[in-house]
Design a protein around this motif. Structure first.
Motif, PDB file in Angstrom:
ATOM      1  N   MET A  35       0.843  -1.199   0.000  1.00  0.00           N
ATOM      2  CA  MET A  35       0.000   0.000   0.000  1.00  0.00           C
ATOM      3  C   MET A  35       0.877   1.247   0.000  1.00  0.00           C
ATOM      4  O   MET A  35       1.934   1.282   0.622  1.00  0.00           O
ATOM      5  CB  MET A  35      -0.901   0.017   1.233  1.00  0.00           C
ATOM      6  CG  MET A  35      -1.819  -1.185   1.351  1.00  0.00           C
ATOM      7  SD  MET A  35      -3.214  -1.097   0.240  1.00  0.00           S
ATOM      8  CE  MET A  35      -4.229   0.107   1.082  1.00  0.00           C
ATOM      9  N   LEU A  36       0.431   2.263  -0.717  1.00  0.00           N
ATOM     10  CA  LEU A  36       1.085   3.567  -0.685  1.00  0.00           C
ATOM     11  C   LEU A  36       0.517   4.340   0.499  1.00  0.00           C
ATOM     12  O   LEU A  36      -0.676   4.656   0.529  1.00  0.00           O
ATOM     13  CB  LEU A  36       0.838   4.330  -1.984  1.00  0.00           C
ATOM     14  CG  LEU A  36       1.475   5.734  -2.067  1.00  0.00           C
ATOM     15  CD1 LEU A  36       2.991   5.627  -2.120  1.00  0.00           C
ATOM     16  CD2 LEU A  36       0.948   6.484  -3.279  1.00  0.00           C
ATOM     17  N   GLU A  37       1.356   4.607   1.483  1.00  0.00           N
ATOM     18  CA  GLU A  37       0.910   5.282   2.697  1.00  0.00           C
ATOM     19  C   GLU A  37       1.475   6.693   2.743  1.00  0.00           C
ATOM     20  O   GLU A  37       2.649   6.917   2.415  1.00  0.00           O
ATOM     21  CB  GLU A  37       1.368   4.508   3.948  1.00  0.00           C
ATOM     22  CG  GLU A  37       0.899   3.062   4.011  1.00  0.00           C
ATOM     23  CD  GLU A  37      -0.588   2.945   4.275  1.00  0.00           C
ATOM     24  OE1 GLU A  37      -1.202   3.962   4.654  1.00  0.00           O
ATOM     25  OE2 GLU A  37      -1.129   1.848   4.098  1.00  0.00           O
ATOM     26  N   VAL A  57       5.137  12.203   5.042  1.00  0.00           N
ATOM     27  CA  VAL A  57       6.077  11.097   4.885  1.00  0.00           C
ATOM     28  C   VAL A  57       5.401  10.031   4.033  1.00  0.00           C
ATOM     29  O   VAL A  57       4.295   9.585   4.345  1.00  0.00           O
ATOM     30  CB  VAL A  57       6.504  10.518   6.236  1.00  0.00           C
ATOM     31  CG1 VAL A  57       7.413   9.307   6.039  1.00  0.00           C
ATOM     32  CG2 VAL A  57       7.224  11.581   7.059  1.00  0.00           C
ATOM     33  N   VAL A  58       6.086   9.618   2.960  1.00  0.00           N
ATOM     34  CA  VAL A  58       5.518   8.683   1.991  1.00  0.00           C
ATOM     35  C   VAL A  58       6.245   7.348   2.094  1.00  0.00           C
ATOM     36  O   VAL A  58       7.478   7.293   2.041  1.00  0.00           O
ATOM     37  CB  VAL A  58       5.636   9.232   0.550  1.00  0.00           C
ATOM     38  CG1 VAL A  58       4.983   8.278  -0.443  1.00  0.00           C
ATOM     39  CG2 VAL A  58       5.015  10.618   0.457  1.00  0.00           C
ATOM     40  N   THR A  59       5.472   6.274   2.257  1.00  0.00           N
ATOM     41  CA  THR A  59       6.039   4.931   2.300  1.00  0.00           C
ATOM     42  C   THR A  59       5.254   4.005   1.386  1.00  0.00           C
ATOM     43  O   THR A  59       4.069   4.229   1.123  1.00  0.00           O
ATOM     44  CB  THR A  59       6.023   4.353   3.732  1.00  0.00           C
ATOM     45  OG1 THR A  59       4.676   4.325   4.208  1.00  0.00           O
ATOM     46  CG2 THR A  59       6.883   5.193   4.663  1.00  0.00           C
ATOM     47  N   TYR A  60       5.926   2.975   0.908  1.00  0.00           N
ATOM     48  CA  TYR A  60       5.287   1.955   0.074  1.00  0.00           C
ATOM     49  C   TYR A  60       5.753   0.591   0.570  1.00  0.00           C
ATOM     50  O   TYR A  60       6.945   0.290   0.553  1.00  0.00           O
ATOM     51  CB  TYR A  60       5.662   2.150  -1.395  1.00  0.00           C
ATOM     52  CG  TYR A  60       5.072   1.105  -2.324  1.00  0.00           C
ATOM     53  CD1 TYR A  60       3.739   1.157  -2.701  1.00  0.00           C
ATOM     54  CD2 TYR A  60       5.852   0.061  -2.802  1.00  0.00           C
ATOM     55  CE1 TYR A  60       3.191   0.198  -3.549  1.00  0.00           C
ATOM     56  CE2 TYR A  60       5.318  -0.897  -3.651  1.00  0.00           C
ATOM     57  CZ  TYR A  60       3.991  -0.821  -4.021  1.00  0.00           C
ATOM     58  OH  TYR A  60       3.452  -1.776  -4.855  1.00  0.00           O
ATOM     59  N   GLY A  61       4.802  -0.187   1.051  1.00  0.00           N
ATOM     60  CA  GLY A  61       5.177  -1.482   1.613  1.00  0.00           C
ATOM     61  C   GLY A  61       6.099  -1.353   2.801  1.00  0.00           C
ATOM     62  O   GLY A  61       6.936  -2.218   3.047  1.00  0.00           O
ATOM     63  N   GLY A  62       5.976  -0.252   3.540  1.00  0.00           N
ATOM     64  CA  GLY A  62       6.801  -0.034   4.718  1.00  0.00           C
ATOM     65  C   GLY A  62       8.139   0.624   4.443  1.00  0.00           C
ATOM     66  O   GLY A  62       8.866   0.961   5.372  1.00  0.00           O
ATOM     67  N   GLU A  63       8.486   0.834   3.156  1.00  0.00           N
ATOM     68  CA  GLU A  63       9.763   1.465   2.801  1.00  0.00           C
ATOM     69  C   GLU A  63       9.551   2.912   2.381  1.00  0.00           C
ATOM     70  O   GLU A  63       8.558   3.231   1.719  1.00  0.00           O
ATOM     71  CB  GLU A  63      10.447   0.673   1.679  1.00  0.00           C
ATOM     72  CG  GLU A  63      10.827  -0.750   2.071  1.00  0.00           C
ATOM     73  CD  GLU A  63      11.565  -1.470   0.956  1.00  0.00           C
ATOM     74  OE1 GLU A  63      11.739  -0.860  -0.126  1.00  0.00           O
ATOM     75  OE2 GLU A  63      11.964  -2.636   1.156  1.00  0.00           O
TER      76      GLU A  63
END
Length: 244
Positions: A35-37, A57-63
């Motif tokens: 997910m794009l968080e 702050v942008v994360t994708y799959g926790g990264e």
């Protein structure tokens, strides 16, 4: 006879190997889609006439995502038709920011528009600038996107382009507090220009993913409002799609 025994032994070994592989496949759980968080970082109360940093702050799959395609902040005062769209600066480590000085007191909405990894996310947060009357704080003025939006709610429309006169699936991924939101009542409200608004109920096809069948009979740009209801949540988000 020895050849027969050797053949049977080989056959038994092969059967055991295939059985083990099949069991391993059955036991292996399917991977959850990444997910794009996007998490907005802004104070709930901001001083008047003071330069303020608003970030996300942008994360994708926790990264952490350091190469987002686009990050903008939409900011407006409740009750005003003027919306400022500010391009964010990439600070690294998944953080993007803008600076703004608020010259009028009131309640403002901040929406982070983030496009990355072929996904789009636009969380919203309300902030208070300066001093407001008690009546305004109690009743609020929710013009613009309407309703109080939970900052930790993520609504993502998976596709933005569709083919005309072809059955398609509208798919939304919804997360709350970083986890897929399950058992929610989700509806898609679809309309083109000033035309009729069509409401389509969605079904949850997997944890946090909701789909509804639709067919677009005209080419052009449509608006899709995603309505989400779950427990004490009652939110919506508007997206634009293109039908070719």
């Amino acid at each position: 006879m020895k050849k027969v025994y050797a053949f049977l032994a080989l056959l038994m070994s092969s059967l055991l190997l295939f059985a083990a592989c099949d069991q391993e496949k059955q036991e292996k759980k399917p991977e959850k889609p990444a997910m794009l968080e996007v998490k907005i970082e802004a104070d709930d109360h901001i001083e008047l006439n003071k330069e303020t940093t608003i970030a996300c702050v942008v994360t994708y799959g926790g990264e952490k995502v350091d190469d987002a395609d686009e990050v903008k902040f939409e900011i407006w005062k409740h009750g005003s038709e003027q919306h400022d769209m500010l391009k964010a600066k990439n600070e690294g480590s998944g953080k993007y920011s803008v600076t703004k000085t608020f010259t009028e007191p009131g309640t403002y909405s901040v929406v982070a528009h983030v496009t990355a990894r072929n996904m789009h996310n636009m969380p919203k947060k309300d902030i208070i600038v300066g001093q407001e009357s008690k009546q305004h704080q109690e009743h609020g003025d929710n013009a613009g996107h309407g309703g109080h939006h939970h900052a930790d709610l993520s609504i993502m429309l998976q596709h933005k382009e569709y083919a005309v006169n072809k059955p398609v699936s509208l798919t939304a991924r919804i997360a709350h507090a970083g986890k897929p939101l399950t058992n929610a009542a989700v509806r898609f409200e679809v309309w083109k220009d000033s035309g009729k608004h069509e409401f389509i109920d969605a079904s949850e096809t997997q944890a946090g993913q909701y789909e509804a069948a639709a067919t677009f009979q005209e080419k052009g740009t449509y608006s899709v409002k995603i309505h989400v209801e779950a427990k004490e949540l009652h939110e919506h988000q508007i997206e634009q799609i293109t039908v070719k």
